[in-house]
Write a protein that holds these residues in place. Structure first.
Motif, short mmCIF file in Angstrom:
data_model
loop_
_atom_site.label_atom_id
_atom_site.label_comp_id
_atom_site.label_asym_id
_atom_site.label_seq_id
_atom_site.Cartn_x
_atom_site.Cartn_y
_atom_site.Cartn_z
N ASP A 5 -12.27 41.94 15.05
CA ASP A 5 -13.22 40.94 15.49
C ASP A 5 -14.66 41.44 15.38
OD1 ASP A 5 -11.36 39.01 16.06
OD2 ASP A 5 -11.14 39.58 18.16
N THR A 6 -14.83 42.75 15.20
CA THR A 6 -16.17 43.34 15.13
C THR A 6 -16.58 43.53 13.68
OG1 THR A 6 -15.86 44.49 17.24
CG2 THR A 6 -17.60 45.30 15.79
N LEU A 7 -17.69 42.89 13.28
CA LEU A 7 -18.18 43.02 11.92
C LEU A 7 -19.18 44.16 11.80
CD1 LEU A 7 -18.79 39.40 10.59
CD2 LEU A 7 -16.96 40.98 10.00
N ILE A 8 -20.10 44.27 12.76
CA ILE A 8 -21.10 45.33 12.75
C ILE A 8 -21.15 45.99 14.13
CG2 ILE A 8 -23.58 45.84 12.56
CD1 ILE A 8 -23.86 43.63 10.54
N SER A 9 -21.22 47.31 14.12
CA SER A 9 -21.42 48.07 15.36
C SER A 9 -22.67 48.92 15.21
CB SER A 9 -20.22 48.98 15.65
OG SER A 9 -19.06 48.22 15.96
N VAL A 10 -23.60 48.75 16.13
CA VAL A 10 -24.79 49.59 16.18
C VAL A 10 -24.55 50.61 17.29
CG1 VAL A 10 -27.26 49.63 16.70
CG2 VAL A 10 -26.29 47.77 15.33
N ASP A 29 -22.13 45.45 19.62
CA ASP A 29 -21.18 45.01 18.60
C ASP A 29 -21.47 43.57 18.22
OD1 ASP A 29 -19.71 47.40 18.56
OD2 ASP A 29 -18.46 46.77 20.24
N LEU A 30 -21.39 43.29 16.94
CA LEU A 30 -21.55 41.93 16.43
C LEU A 30 -20.17 41.37 16.13
CD1 LEU A 30 -23.33 39.63 15.35
CD2 LEU A 30 -23.39 40.81 13.16
N LYS A 31 -19.77 40.37 16.90
CA LYS A 31 -18.43 39.80 16.78
C LYS A 31 -18.36 38.73 15.71
CE LYS A 31 -16.76 42.23 20.21
NZ LYS A 31 -15.78 43.31 19.94
N ARG A 32 -17.24 38.67 15.04
CA ARG A 32 -17.02 37.69 13.99
C ARG A 32 -17.20 36.27 14.53
NH1 ARG A 32 -14.58 38.77 9.35
NH2 ARG A 32 -13.79 40.73 10.23
N GLY A 33 -17.99 35.46 13.81
CA GLY A 33 -18.20 34.07 14.20
C GLY A 33 -19.24 33.84 15.28
N VAL A 66 -20.71 48.91 9.34
CA VAL A 66 -20.41 47.60 8.77
C VAL A 66 -18.96 47.62 8.31
CG1 VAL A 66 -21.01 45.86 7.05
CG2 VAL A 66 -22.79 47.35 7.99
N GLY A 67 -18.12 46.83 8.97
CA GLY A 67 -16.70 46.87 8.66
C GLY A 67 -16.10 48.25 8.87
N GLY A 68 -16.65 48.99 9.83
CA GLY A 68 -16.15 50.33 10.12
C GLY A 68 -16.79 51.43 9.29
N GLU A 69 -17.58 51.09 8.26
CA GLU A 69 -18.23 52.08 7.42
C GLU A 69 -19.64 52.37 7.94
OE1 GLU A 69 -17.55 51.97 2.95
OE2 GLU A 69 -17.21 49.86 3.47
N ASP A 70 -19.98 53.64 7.98
CA ASP A 70 -21.32 54.05 8.38
C ASP A 70 -22.27 53.72 7.23
OD1 ASP A 70 -23.66 55.25 9.16
OD2 ASP A 70 -22.75 57.15 9.75
N TYR A 71 -23.02 52.63 7.36
CA TYR A 71 -23.83 52.12 6.26
C TYR A 71 -24.77 53.17 5.69
CZ TYR A 71 -27.22 49.24 3.73
OH TYR A 71 -28.05 48.73 2.76
N TRP A 72 -25.50 53.85 6.55
CA TRP A 72 -26.54 54.76 6.08
C TRP A 72 -25.98 56.10 5.63
CZ3 TRP A 72 -30.94 53.05 4.49
CH2 TRP A 72 -31.44 51.86 5.02
N ALA A 73 -24.67 56.33 5.81
CA ALA A 73 -24.04 57.54 5.29
C ALA A 73 -23.49 57.34 3.88
CB ALA A 73 -22.90 57.98 6.21
N LEU A 207 -32.95 29.74 20.97
CA LEU A 207 -32.03 30.75 21.50
C LEU A 207 -31.02 30.13 22.45
CD1 LEU A 207 -34.48 33.71 22.20
CD2 LEU A 207 -32.84 33.51 20.34
N PHE A 208 -31.49 29.28 23.34
CA PHE A 208 -30.58 28.65 24.30
C PHE A 208 -29.61 27.69 23.60
CE2 PHE A 208 -34.22 29.12 27.56
CZ PHE A 208 -33.81 30.42 27.86
N ALA A 209 -30.06 27.07 22.51
CA ALA A 209 -29.25 26.06 21.84
C ALA A 209 -28.13 26.65 21.00
CB ALA A 209 -30.14 25.17 20.96
N ILE A 210 -28.37 27.81 20.37
CA ILE A 210 -27.40 28.26 19.38
C ILE A 210 -26.79 29.64 19.62
CG2 ILE A 210 -28.51 26.85 17.60
CD1 ILE A 210 -29.72 29.36 16.41
N ALA A 211 -27.45 30.53 20.35
CA ALA A 211 -26.95 31.90 20.45
C ALA A 211 -25.90 32.04 21.55
CB ALA A 211 -28.11 32.86 20.71
N ASP A 212 -24.82 32.75 21.24
CA ASP A 212 -23.77 32.97 22.24
C ASP A 212 -23.65 34.43 22.67
OD1 ASP A 212 -22.41 34.12 20.03
OD2 ASP A 212 -21.50 32.19 19.56
N ASP A 213 -24.52 35.30 22.16
CA ASP A 213 -24.56 36.70 22.55
C ASP A 213 -25.93 37.22 22.17
OD1 ASP A 213 -23.78 39.11 23.58
OD2 ASP A 213 -22.35 39.62 21.99
N GLY A 214 -26.28 38.39 22.69
CA GLY A 214 -27.58 38.92 22.33
C GLY A 214 -27.93 40.19 23.06
#
Length: 264
Positions: A5-10, A29-33, A66-73, A207-214
């Protein structure tokens, strides 16, 4: 294997320019959808964080997975491959003024696919149709309104069918009605294309209209101080800076009740 369910993890990201720290200890974590909002006042590092997530600025320390891969590595070739999962709408739309709207949308298709010109033209028509801009395919950016340029930029952002979309202040400079229509379009794209969205903005109605996390970045401490849906933070947060931002207050409350621990 089941899809995560996690697409990106910072993870523990620090962003700095020389000795000047912009943000530190950034993790989420950025969740799918989801539609994930990066919030905070001017100068807190919202756009800097976005640049680190889309491959324009390496973090000083920490990881962007990104998808479990360390982007900057990864090497440059692999990062380019990962970038094909991203679609980006920059604040101004960032259209090439010497190209028509259709040519702007076609550019990523011409650069990164081997489709023949007639197929590219059909794909451009489809993408512009999704954002209600098919009638502007042969017009130049100078011939259309600011709101139309934003939609054209959005059509280009989805040209390669990315599963993650990044928007930098998409409503900036738009009137309330045009801004609301853009919000509706973002929701339609999320639901219709299954895209996951990161939005950098200080426009509270959007932000109030469309965002569900932040996440809320604080300019004073250079750290995230709150995490959650904008509506939830507005209604429940006791953090003074968050309360002031979410309620458009010109002063920050300093009562004893609001002097709680501000860790995310």
């Amino acid at each position: 294997m089941p899809q995560s369910d996690t697409l990106i993890s910072v993870r523990d990201v620090e962003l700095s320019f020389g000795p000047k720290i912009i943000q530190q200890n950034v993790s989420f974590d950025l969740k799918r959808g989801s539609i994930f909002a990066v919030m905070g006042g001017s100068g807190c590092g919202k756009s800097t964080l976005l640049k680190s997530m889309i491959g324009l600025l390496p973090p000083t320390t920490g990881q962007v997975l990104v998808g479990g891969e360390d982007y900057w590595a990864q090497n440059e070739h692999r990062r380019t491959q990962i970038n094909h999962r991203f679609g980006v709408l920059f604040q101004s739309g960032a259209l090439w003024s010497s190209m028509t709207v259709g040519e702007n949308v076609a550019l990523p298709l011409e650069m990164f696919t081997t489709q023949p010109p007639d197929v590219v033209r059909k794909l451009v028509e489809v993408k512009l149709g999704l954002v209600g801009m098919e009638q502007a395919i042969d017009l130049y950016p100078s011939e259309i309104s600011g709101g139309m340029r934003k939609r054209a930029g959005l059509a280009r952002a989805i040209a390669l069918d990315p599963d993650i979309l990044f928007f930098d202040e998409p409503s900036a400079g738009l009137d309330p009605i045009t801004s609301a229509r853009l919000d509706d379009l973002i929701l339609t794209l999320r639901d219709g294309l299954g895209a996951t969205i990161v939005i950098v903005s200080h426009e509270l109605p959007s932000l109030f209209a469309i965002a569900d996390d932040g996440i809320f970045l604080d300019a004073r401490t250079h750290r995230p101080i709150a995490h959650g849906a904008p509506r939830t933070l507005r209604d429940t947060s006791s953090i003074p800076e968050v309360m002031a931002f979410m309620n458009r207050s010109s002063t920050i409350p300093t009562t004893d009740e609001t002097k709680a621990d501000r860790h995310v």
